[in-house]
Design an enzyme around this catalytic site. Sequence first.
Site, short mmCIF file in Angstrom:
data_model
loop_
_atom_site.label_atom_id
_atom_site.label_comp_id
_atom_site.label_asym_id
_atom_site.label_seq_id
_atom_site.Cartn_x
_atom_site.Cartn_y
_atom_site.Cartn_z
CE LYS A 11 0.91 1.27 4.50
NZ LYS A 11 1.60 2.65 4.74
CG ASP A 137 -0.24 0.33 8.32
OD1 ASP A 137 -1.07 0.91 8.66
OD2 ASP A 137 0.69 0.45 8.13
P1 ATP Z 1 4.25 -1.02 8.46
O1 ATP Z 1 3.76 0.12 7.57
O2 ATP Z 1 3.02 -1.75 8.68
O3 ATP Z 1 4.75 -0.51 9.53
P2 ATP Z 1 6.62 -1.30 6.75
O4 ATP Z 1 6.56 -1.47 5.54
O5 ATP Z 1 7.23 -0.07 7.48
O6 ATP Z 1 5.17 -1.57 7.34
P3 ATP Z 1 7.53 -4.17 7.21
O7 ATP Z 1 7.91 -4.31 5.77
O8 ATP Z 1 6.17 -4.54 7.54
O9 ATP Z 1 7.47 -2.51 7.52
O10 ATP Z 1 8.55 -4.64 8.34
C1 ATP Z 1 8.80 -4.19 9.43
C2 ATP Z 1 9.65 -5.09 10.24
O11 ATP Z 1 8.73 -6.08 10.62
C3 ATP Z 1 10.76 -5.56 9.65
O12 ATP Z 1 11.83 -5.16 10.69
C4 ATP Z 1 10.61 -7.17 9.64
O13 ATP Z 1 11.87 -7.81 10.27
C5 ATP Z 1 9.57 -7.39 10.45
N1 ATP Z 1 8.65 -8.41 9.80
C6 ATP Z 1 8.07 -9.29 10.69
N2 ATP Z 1 7.11 -10.14 9.70
C7 ATP Z 1 7.52 -9.77 8.51
C8 ATP Z 1 7.17 -10.18 7.31
N3 ATP Z 1 6.37 -11.12 7.15
N4 ATP Z 1 7.49 -9.52 6.09
C9 ATP Z 1 8.33 -8.29 6.30
N5 ATP Z 1 8.92 -7.97 7.49
C10 ATP Z 1 8.17 -8.86 8.76
#
Ligand code: ATP
Length: 285
Positions: A11, A137
């Site tokens: 997203k 989210d």
């Molecule tokens: P959000 O906007 O939900 O905070 P984001 O894009 O900032 O998402 P993610 O890619 O969801 O961040 O990753 C954040 C942290 O979550 C990472 O440091 C990762 O190690 C951990 N994590 C746990 N499970 C997952 C997964 N299935 N895929 C990606 N990261 C994951």
Amino acid sequence: MKKILLKSPAKVNLYLRIINRRPDGFHNLVTIFERINLFDSIELKAIKENKIRIYCDHKDVPTGPKNLVYKVAQKLKDDFRLSQGVEIRIVKRIPVAAGMAGGSSNAATVILGLNRLWNLRLSQAKMVAYASQIGSDVAFFLYDTSWALGTQRGEKIRPLKLSRKLWHVLVIPRIKLYAKDVYGRLKLQLTKKSDDANILLQHLKKNRLDAVSALMTNDLESTVMEIYPQLKWLKMRMEQLKCFKVLVSGSGPCVYGLVSSRTEALRIRKILNQKYSRVFVAQTF
Ligand code: ATP
């Protein structure tokens, strides 16, 4: 054994206003979620063994209990007292910790997938309740919608009937930025700003991209740019390249531009690729 193959989309936030900080430490916000056609793939396989096994070859993604999909599977297994297990294979294409909610999307996809695989008959409301326990989210990705308005922590979702599709160029600089650090440094404005999200949505319906651009905003952006000032340069560069609007998505570091067409997106990607290795072209999905 039964297998299910699923797509887990990313997203961006077209609009993100922080309303206030709550006693529980979270923030109330108003956001417009846009699902885009950048996906991880997730394969679920039922196994007889009473185990949750995660396979993912991305170095920043945990394969144990810290993975959000592990948490989902564990909660469902506990609540339904299941003795069977699951193997979950994740192929990561969504950049990790980028502000594109890859982990949250994976969690939602696995709620939907395990509901089918384990025949749990969860209602939408029950799935949303599980999603809210995992992260703010997650709930958005449980709805079959391209657009939604998110309120409270972002987990209260109103799907929007909007067929509009937008084109974007996204740049994910190789810097580490965690949502909790951004929220931790956030200085809340004392003056309460009006909520323009509904006006923006009206313009979006009528495809008035200039008016949409003028209202696109992200209250986390200035804090993100305080932590990584080089993102200001990137934003200026993308503006120079004639993006309608350039914005940080969520808590960053993904910086994305709204552009008029796929051709424009590809032109801009080609130029940005000279300096950045992670540049994507994506459309509302
Ligand atoms: P959000 O906007 O939900 O905070 P984001 O894009 O900032 O998402 P993610 O890619 O969801 O961040 O990753 C954040 C942290 O979550 C990472 O440091 C990762 O190690 C951990 N994590 C746990 N499970 C997952 C997964 N299935 N895929 C990606 N990261 C994951």
